[in-house]
Design a protein around this motif. Structure first.
Motif, PDB file in Angstrom:
ATOM      1  N   ASP A   1       0.827  -1.206   0.000  1.00 49.00           N
ATOM      2  CA  ASP A   1       0.000   0.000   0.000  1.00 49.00           C
ATOM      3  C   ASP A   1       0.862   1.257   0.000  1.00 49.00           C
ATOM      4  O   ASP A   1       0.584   2.225  -0.717  1.00 49.00           O
ATOM      5  CB  ASP A   1      -0.929  -0.021   1.214  1.00 49.00           C
ATOM      6  N   ALA A   2       1.926   1.259   0.811  1.00 49.86           N
ATOM      7  CA  ALA A   2       2.808   2.429   0.865  1.00 49.86           C
ATOM      8  C   ALA A   2       3.488   2.658  -0.483  1.00 49.86           C
ATOM      9  O   ALA A   2       3.629   3.800  -0.941  1.00 49.86           O
ATOM     10  CB  ALA A   2       3.849   2.250   1.966  1.00 49.86           C
ATOM     11  N   ALA A   3       3.920   1.595  -1.144  1.00 49.81           N
ATOM     12  CA  ALA A   3       4.574   1.735  -2.441  1.00 49.81           C
ATOM     13  C   ALA A   3       3.624   2.289  -3.490  1.00 49.81           C
ATOM     14  O   ALA A   3       4.022   3.104  -4.339  1.00 49.81           O
ATOM     15  CB  ALA A   3       5.127   0.380  -2.890  1.00 49.81           C
ATOM     16  N   ARG A   4       2.369   1.872  -3.465  1.00 51.19           N
ATOM     17  CA  ARG A   4       1.392   2.390  -4.425  1.00 51.19           C
ATOM     18  C   ARG A   4       1.135   3.872  -4.194  1.00 51.19           C
ATOM     19  O   ARG A   4       0.960   4.643  -5.151  1.00 51.19           O
ATOM     20  CB  ARG A   4       0.086   1.593  -4.327  1.00 51.19           C
ATOM     21  N   ILE A   5       1.100   4.289  -2.939  1.00 50.02           N
ATOM     22  CA  ILE A   5       0.892   5.713  -2.652  1.00 50.02           C
ATOM     23  C   ILE A   5       2.096   6.528  -3.114  1.00 50.02           C
ATOM     24  O   ILE A   5       1.951   7.608  -3.700  1.00 50.02           O
ATOM     25  CB  ILE A   5       0.619   5.902  -1.151  1.00 50.02           C
ATOM     26  N   VAL A   6       3.300   6.021  -2.857  1.00 55.13           N
ATOM     27  CA  VAL A   6       4.505   6.711  -3.318  1.00 55.13           C
ATOM     28  C   VAL A   6       4.500   6.805  -4.841  1.00 55.13           C
ATOM     29  O   VAL A   6       4.787   7.873  -5.413  1.00 55.13           O
ATOM     30  CB  VAL A   6       5.769   5.979  -2.829  1.00 55.13           C
TER      31      VAL A   6
ATOM     32  N   ALA B   1       1.822   9.415  -6.070  1.00 56.86           N
ATOM     33  CA  ALA B   1       2.238  10.798  -5.828  1.00 56.86           C
ATOM     34  C   ALA B   1       3.417  11.178  -6.718  1.00 56.86           C
ATOM     35  O   ALA B   1       3.472  12.289  -7.266  1.00 56.86           O
ATOM     36  CB  ALA B   1       2.605  10.975  -4.358  1.00 56.86           C
ATOM     37  N   ALA B   2       4.373  10.264  -6.884  1.00 53.65           N
ATOM     38  CA  ALA B   2       5.559  10.566  -7.687  1.00 53.65           C
ATOM     39  C   ALA B   2       5.227  10.623  -9.170  1.00 53.65           C
ATOM     40  O   ALA B   2       5.834  11.413  -9.911  1.00 53.65           O
ATOM     41  CB  ALA B   2       6.638   9.514  -7.429  1.00 53.65           C
ATOM     42  N   ALA B   3       4.282   9.809  -9.642  1.00 52.36           N
ATOM     43  CA  ALA B   3       3.929   9.815 -11.061  1.00 52.36           C
ATOM     44  C   ALA B   3       3.343  11.157 -11.477  1.00 52.36           C
ATOM     45  O   ALA B   3       3.588  11.637 -12.594  1.00 52.36           O
ATOM     46  CB  ALA B   3       2.945   8.683 -11.360  1.00 52.36           C
TER      47      ALA B   3
ATOM     48  N   ARG C   1      11.249  15.457  -2.803  1.00 48.14           N
ATOM     49  CA  ARG C   1      10.859  16.622  -2.015  1.00 48.14           C
ATOM     50  C   ARG C   1       9.434  17.060  -2.311  1.00 48.14           C
ATOM     51  O   ARG C   1       8.723  17.554  -1.437  1.00 48.14           O
ATOM     52  CB  ARG C   1      11.825  17.773  -2.267  1.00 48.14           C
ATOM     53  N   SER C   2       9.003  16.885  -3.554  1.00 45.62           N
ATOM     54  CA  SER C   2       7.667  17.337  -3.947  1.00 45.62           C
ATOM     55  C   SER C   2       6.562  16.481  -3.354  1.00 45.62           C
ATOM     56  O   SER C   2       5.413  16.943  -3.273  1.00 45.62           O
ATOM     57  CB  SER C   2       7.554  17.359  -5.472  1.00 45.62           C
ATOM     58  N   ILE C   3       6.860  15.250  -2.994  1.00 45.28           N
ATOM     59  CA  ILE C   3       5.812  14.367  -2.470  1.00 45.28           C
ATOM     60  C   ILE C   3       5.895  14.221  -0.951  1.00 45.28           C
ATOM     61  O   ILE C   3       5.257  13.338  -0.382  1.00 45.28           O
ATOM     62  CB  ILE C   3       5.884  12.978  -3.128  1.00 45.28           C
ATOM     63  N   LEU C   4       6.665  15.086  -0.292  1.00 44.06           N
ATOM     64  CA  LEU C   4       6.788  14.976   1.157  1.00 44.06           C
ATOM     65  C   LEU C   4       5.452  15.168   1.870  1.00 44.06           C
ATOM     66  O   LEU C   4       5.154  14.469   2.836  1.00 44.06           O
ATOM     67  CB  LEU C   4       7.796  16.006   1.678  1.00 44.06           C
ATOM     68  N   ARG C   5       4.648  16.105   1.415  1.00 44.41           N
ATOM     69  CA  ARG C   5       3.379  16.371   2.100  1.00 44.41           C
ATOM     70  C   ARG C   5       2.420  15.175   2.050  1.00 44.41           C
ATOM     71  O   ARG C   5       1.915  14.753   3.079  1.00 44.41           O
ATOM     72  CB  ARG C   5       2.728  17.628   1.545  1.00 44.41           C
ATOM     73  N   PRO C   6       2.121  14.609   0.874  1.00 48.30           N
ATOM     74  CA  PRO C   6       1.244  13.425   0.887  1.00 48.30           C
ATOM     75  C   PRO C   6       1.842  12.250   1.641  1.00 48.30           C
ATOM     76  O   PRO C   6       1.117  11.494   2.290  1.00 48.30           O
ATOM     77  CB  PRO C   6       1.049  13.102  -0.602  1.00 48.30           C
ATOM     78  N   LEU C   7       3.167  12.100   1.591  1.00 42.74           N
ATOM     79  CA  LEU C   7       3.787  11.004   2.332  1.00 42.74           C
ATOM     80  C   LEU C   7       3.695  11.237   3.833  1.00 42.74           C
ATOM     81  O   LEU C   7       3.514  10.297   4.605  1.00 42.74           O
ATOM     82  CB  LEU C   7       5.246  10.847   1.913  1.00 42.74           C
ATOM     83  N   ALA C   8       3.838  12.497   4.262  1.00 41.96           N
ATOM     84  CA  ALA C   8       3.721  12.786   5.689  1.00 41.96           C
ATOM     85  C   ALA C   8       2.305  12.511   6.178  1.00 41.96           C
ATOM     86  O   ALA C   8       2.105  11.964   7.274  1.00 41.96           O
ATOM     87  CB  ALA C   8       4.106  14.238   5.965  1.00 41.96           C
TER      88      ALA C   8
END
Length: 287
Positions: free
Chosen positions: A147-152, A155-157, A185-192
């Motif tokens: 699940d974490a990999a799919r979210i990353v 967001a990164a795509a 750096r751009s995906i820090l907010r959704p990852l946080a």
């Protein structure tokens, strides 16, 4: 209120730091501060030298609180960190690669794991092996990686499809600098935001596993076990349930507040690498 222009929102940061530090200090230092076991009292006793009373088998609640934080906190934090340690490179590679076969090779096995309920997978593995706290941390991390990999990746795509990434590629920037310096750096907010929710889910899984006797004994000094074992006497001795439950809640809420406070300043910030590319483009002579 902010500490300075562009700085952290101090009130939210301070509250998050307090909420995180209290359970962490108790979890890490509690076993060093606890005294001898002492005599056991009648179940759910208040007073008699037990200022938080006793639990369902007559053990001092305060002593159990001091001893019970380390297993649940260490397992939950370790499992969350391990999950992202594997999910981040998998998600970034899948989002930035132009090779379909590589993306399929990385993501399709994770989809298979994602189809199996987390608790069911833990039960299946635990039925074959007898994991301790280390094994429980690895199991919980494993079920959270897909699940974490799919979210990353999702967001990164989105970031990888922007013109800035293509400009970086045309400038000859390395994959590492593009993936980490810009996309990461751009995906820090959704990852946080995901990390705070995921930590709550990890704590739930660890607590459920503790209740089922996976990784910890059913009568062990553990905050999750305390909540479950003492719930039948909630209205007789509420401290045996309320104190460990509040400590778990404080840890999850504090992590969310800290992540949010530290990343608020990143919302409108432009990464340094993009500013550098912009300066280079402006300096180039026009034909």
């Amino acid at each position: 209120m902010r500490s300075h222009r562009g700085g952290l929102p101090f009130g939210r940061f301070a509250l998050g730091a307090v909420l995180v530090c209290v359970p962490l200090v108790l979890a890490l230092c509690g076993p060093l501060l606890v005294g001898g076991p002492g005599p056991r009292a009648t179940s759910f006793t208040l007073g008699d030298g037990h200022w938080l009373g006793t639990d369902f088998v007559g053990r001092d609640v305060w002593r159990q609180v001091l001893l019970g934080g380390r297993p649940v906190v260490v397992v939950a934090l370790t499992a969350t960190a391990l999950a992202y340690l594997v999910a981040l490179p998998l998600g970034l590679i899948s989002a930035l690669t132009h090779r379909t076969w590589l993306e399929e090779t990385l993501m399709r096995p994770l989809d298979v794991l994602l189809a199996v309920p987390s608790l069911l997978m833990i039960l299946l593995v635990a039925s074959v092996f007898s994991p301790g706290t280390t094994g429980l941390a690895l199991l919980v991390a494993l079920v959270n990686i897909p699940d974490a990999a799919r979210i990353v990746r999702a967001a990164a795509a989105d970031v990888a499809s922007r013109p800035a990434v293509e400009a970086l590629r045309m400038q000859g920037e390395s994959w590492w600098r593009i993936a980490v310096g810009h996309v990461g750096r751009s995906i820090l907010r959704p990852l946080a935001a995901d990390a705070g929710i995921r930590l709550t889910g990890v704590l739930y899984l660890v607590a459920t596993a503790a209740f089922l006797g996976i990784g910890v004994a059913p009568d062990a000094a553990d905050w999750a076990v305390m909540v479950d074992r003492n719930r039948t006497g909630l209205f007789v001795q509420p401290w045996a349930v309320a104190v460990p439950a509040l400590l778990i809640v404080a840890l999850t809420m504090g992590c969310n507040l800290l992540f949010d406070a530290m990343l608020r300043t990143e919302r409108d910030a432009v990464p340094d690498i993009v500013r550098d590319i912009g300066r280079d483009v402006m300096k180039e002579p026009r034909p």
